[in-house]
Design a protein around this motif. Sequence first.
Motif, PDB file in Angstrom:
ATOM      1  N   ALA A   1       0.840  -1.206   0.000  1.00  0.00           N
ATOM      2  CA  ALA A   1       0.000   0.000   0.000  1.00  0.00           C
ATOM      3  C   ALA A   1       0.869   1.248   0.000  1.00  0.00           C
ATOM      4  N   GLU A   2       1.893   1.261   0.830  1.00  0.00           N
ATOM      5  CA  GLU A   2       2.759   2.436   0.892  1.00  0.00           C
ATOM      6  C   GLU A   2       3.451   2.680  -0.439  1.00  0.00           C
ATOM      7  N   ARG A   3       4.002   1.633  -1.003  1.00  0.00           N
ATOM      8  CA  ARG A   3       4.708   1.785  -2.286  1.00  0.00           C
ATOM      9  C   ARG A   3       3.775   2.339  -3.358  1.00  0.00           C
ATOM     10  N   LEU A   4       2.585   1.775  -3.454  1.00  0.00           N
ATOM     11  CA  LEU A   4       1.638   2.205  -4.489  1.00  0.00           C
ATOM     12  C   LEU A   4       1.095   3.611  -4.230  1.00  0.00           C
ATOM     13  N   TYR A   5       0.632   3.855  -3.017  1.00  0.00           N
ATOM     14  CA  TYR A   5       0.047   5.168  -2.727  1.00  0.00           C
ATOM     15  C   TYR A   5       1.079   6.280  -2.845  1.00  0.00           C
ATOM     16  N   TYR A   6       2.290   6.026  -2.368  1.00  0.00           N
ATOM     17  CA  TYR A   6       3.303   7.080  -2.423  1.00  0.00           C
ATOM     18  C   TYR A   6       3.774   7.324  -3.849  1.00  0.00           C
ATOM     19  N   SER A   7       3.935   6.279  -4.628  1.00  0.00           N
ATOM     20  CA  SER A   7       4.475   6.462  -5.978  1.00  0.00           C
ATOM     21  C   SER A   7       3.437   6.937  -6.985  1.00  0.00           C
ATOM     22  N   ARG A   8       2.187   6.482  -6.842  1.00  0.00           N
ATOM     23  CA  ARG A   8       1.173   6.791  -7.853  1.00  0.00           C
ATOM     24  C   ARG A   8       0.102   7.762  -7.376  1.00  0.00           C
ATOM     25  N   GLY A   9      -0.046   7.915  -6.080  1.00  0.00           N
ATOM     26  CA  GLY A   9      -1.097   8.772  -5.542  1.00  0.00           C
ATOM     27  C   GLY A   9      -2.274   7.946  -5.068  1.00  0.00           C
ATOM     28  N   ILE A  10      -2.959   8.447  -4.082  1.00  0.00           N
ATOM     29  CA  ILE A  10      -4.058   7.710  -3.452  1.00  0.00           C
ATOM     30  C   ILE A  10      -5.232   7.528  -4.404  1.00  0.00           C
ATOM     31  N   ALA A  11      -5.602   8.573  -5.089  1.00  0.00           N
ATOM     32  CA  ALA A  11      -6.764   8.491  -5.974  1.00  0.00           C
ATOM     33  C   ALA A  11      -6.531   7.530  -7.135  1.00  0.00           C
ATOM     34  N   ALA A  12      -5.288   7.393  -7.564  1.00  0.00           N
ATOM     35  CA  ALA A  12      -4.980   6.552  -8.724  1.00  0.00           C
ATOM     36  C   ALA A  12      -4.879   5.070  -8.387  1.00  0.00           C
ATOM     37  N   VAL A  13      -4.843   4.741  -7.115  1.00  0.00           N
ATOM     38  CA  VAL A  13      -4.649   3.349  -6.701  1.00  0.00           C
ATOM     39  C   VAL A  13      -5.932   2.814  -6.072  1.00  0.00           C
ATOM     40  N   GLY A  14      -6.452   1.776  -6.664  1.00  0.00           N
ATOM     41  CA  GLY A  14      -7.652   1.144  -6.131  1.00  0.00           C
ATOM     42  C   GLY A  14      -7.308   0.059  -5.120  1.00  0.00           C
ATOM     43  N   ILE A  15      -8.314  -0.351  -4.369  1.00  0.00           N
ATOM     44  CA  ILE A  15      -8.129  -1.417  -3.389  1.00  0.00           C
ATOM     45  C   ILE A  15      -7.629  -2.694  -4.080  1.00  0.00           C
ATOM     46  N   ASP A  16      -8.137  -2.983  -5.273  1.00  0.00           N
ATOM     47  CA  ASP A  16      -7.712  -4.187  -5.972  1.00  0.00           C
ATOM     48  C   ASP A  16      -6.236  -4.117  -6.351  1.00  0.00           C
ATOM     49  N   ASP A  17      -5.730  -2.929  -6.645  1.00  0.00           N
ATOM     50  CA  ASP A  17      -4.301  -2.766  -6.928  1.00  0.00           C
ATOM     51  C   ASP A  17      -3.468  -3.155  -5.704  1.00  0.00           C
ATOM     52  N   VAL A  18      -3.902  -2.695  -4.538  1.00  0.00           N
ATOM     53  CA  VAL A  18      -3.190  -3.011  -3.298  1.00  0.00           C
ATOM     54  C   VAL A  18      -3.284  -4.509  -3.021  1.00  0.00           C
ATOM     55  N   ARG A  19      -4.473  -5.068  -3.190  1.00  0.00           N
ATOM     56  CA  ARG A  19      -4.679  -6.498  -2.959  1.00  0.00           C
ATOM     57  C   ARG A  19      -3.743  -7.322  -3.828  1.00  0.00           C
ATOM     58  N   ALA A  20      -3.677  -6.988  -5.107  1.00  0.00           N
ATOM     59  CA  ALA A  20      -2.831  -7.742  -6.034  1.00  0.00           C
ATOM     60  C   ALA A  20      -1.353  -7.598  -5.679  1.00  0.00           C
TER      61      ALA A  20
ATOM     62  N   LEU B   1      -8.937  -6.613   7.479  1.00  0.00           N
ATOM     63  CA  LEU B   1      -7.951  -5.754   8.127  1.00  0.00           C
ATOM     64  C   LEU B   1      -8.311  -4.272   8.032  1.00  0.00           C
ATOM     65  N   TYR B   2      -8.842  -3.881   6.882  1.00  0.00           N
ATOM     66  CA  TYR B   2      -9.152  -2.473   6.605  1.00  0.00           C
ATOM     67  C   TYR B   2     -10.530  -2.408   5.968  1.00  0.00           C
ATOM     68  N   PRO B   3     -11.543  -2.004   6.723  1.00  0.00           N
ATOM     69  CA  PRO B   3     -12.917  -2.055   6.218  1.00  0.00           C
ATOM     70  C   PRO B   3     -13.220  -1.134   5.028  1.00  0.00           C
ATOM     71  N   SER B   4     -12.308  -0.191   4.765  1.00  0.00           N
ATOM     72  CA  SER B   4     -12.518   0.719   3.640  1.00  0.00           C
ATOM     73  C   SER B   4     -11.168   1.238   3.155  1.00  0.00           C
ATOM     74  N   LYS B   5     -11.184   1.841   1.994  1.00  0.00           N
ATOM     75  CA  LYS B   5      -9.956   2.445   1.477  1.00  0.00           C
ATOM     76  C   LYS B   5      -9.481   3.531   2.428  1.00  0.00           C
ATOM     77  N   GLU B   6     -10.401   4.258   3.015  1.00  0.00           N
ATOM     78  CA  GLU B   6     -10.053   5.311   3.970  1.00  0.00           C
ATOM     79  C   GLU B   6      -9.256   4.725   5.146  1.00  0.00           C
ATOM     80  N   HIS B   7      -9.686   3.590   5.657  1.00  0.00           N
ATOM     81  CA  HIS B   7      -8.968   2.928   6.748  1.00  0.00           C
ATOM     82  C   HIS B   7      -7.572   2.480   6.298  1.00  0.00           C
ATOM     83  N   LEU B   8      -7.481   1.956   5.095  1.00  0.00           N
ATOM     84  CA  LEU B   8      -6.199   1.501   4.565  1.00  0.00           C
ATOM     85  C   LEU B   8      -5.238   2.672   4.382  1.00  0.00           C
ATOM     86  N   VAL B   9      -5.724   3.764   3.840  1.00  0.00           N
ATOM     87  CA  VAL B   9      -4.880   4.940   3.629  1.00  0.00           C
ATOM     88  C   VAL B   9      -4.412   5.498   4.972  1.00  0.00           C
ATOM     89  N   ALA B  10      -5.305   5.589   5.933  1.00  0.00           N
ATOM     90  CA  ALA B  10      -4.918   6.092   7.262  1.00  0.00           C
ATOM     91  C   ALA B  10      -3.867   5.184   7.896  1.00  0.00           C
TER      92      ALA B  10
END
Length: 177
Positions: free
Chosen positions: A4-23, A35-44
């Motif tokens: 999640a950190e690698r994807l969100y930091y490199s591409r931006g939060i809006a550009a990364v979907g939950i499925d991207d993180v899952r994969a 673990l994270y009931p929503s994208k908001e929880h995952l980002v936090a």
Amino acid sequence: MVAAERLYYSRGIAAVGIDDVRAAAGVSMRRLYQLYPSKEHLVAAYLDARDVRWRGRVAAHVDAAGEDPGARLLAVFDWLGLWFAEDDFRGCAFINAFGEIGGDSPLVLAAVQRHKDLFRDYLRDLAHAFPTDSPESLAAGITLLAEGAMTVAAIGTDPDAAAHAKAAAHVLLDAAR
């Protein structure tokens, strides 16, 4: 969390979907949502994990500068310069997150504010060790210089943002003595 950190930091939060993180993490969607009931929880959670690591790196660099309070304050800017020069530097993750979704997400906003408060408090502690009658004013100035350098470096308008901020911090330290 690493994915999640690698994807969100490199591409931006809006550009990364939950499925991207899952994969990228190699986990099932069900497990991710457990673990994270929503994208908001995952980002936090990503921001909180990054905060601990980021502040730890700053503190380790400052500790290596020795015991002199002025050298310790200036070491913050040396560390910023090293960080800004990293190949994957994309600005402050917390400023970026706030700019993308902070105002629309109470959890993300709280994570951003928590990080900025903790960083300010760390700089305040360093300033209180400096021989001055106005440690709060010194801390406020150092904080503004550090935060400003982060923003300028991220925007790319000044490759020497940390060095310029350090030079200004020297002036603040001299005035505070």
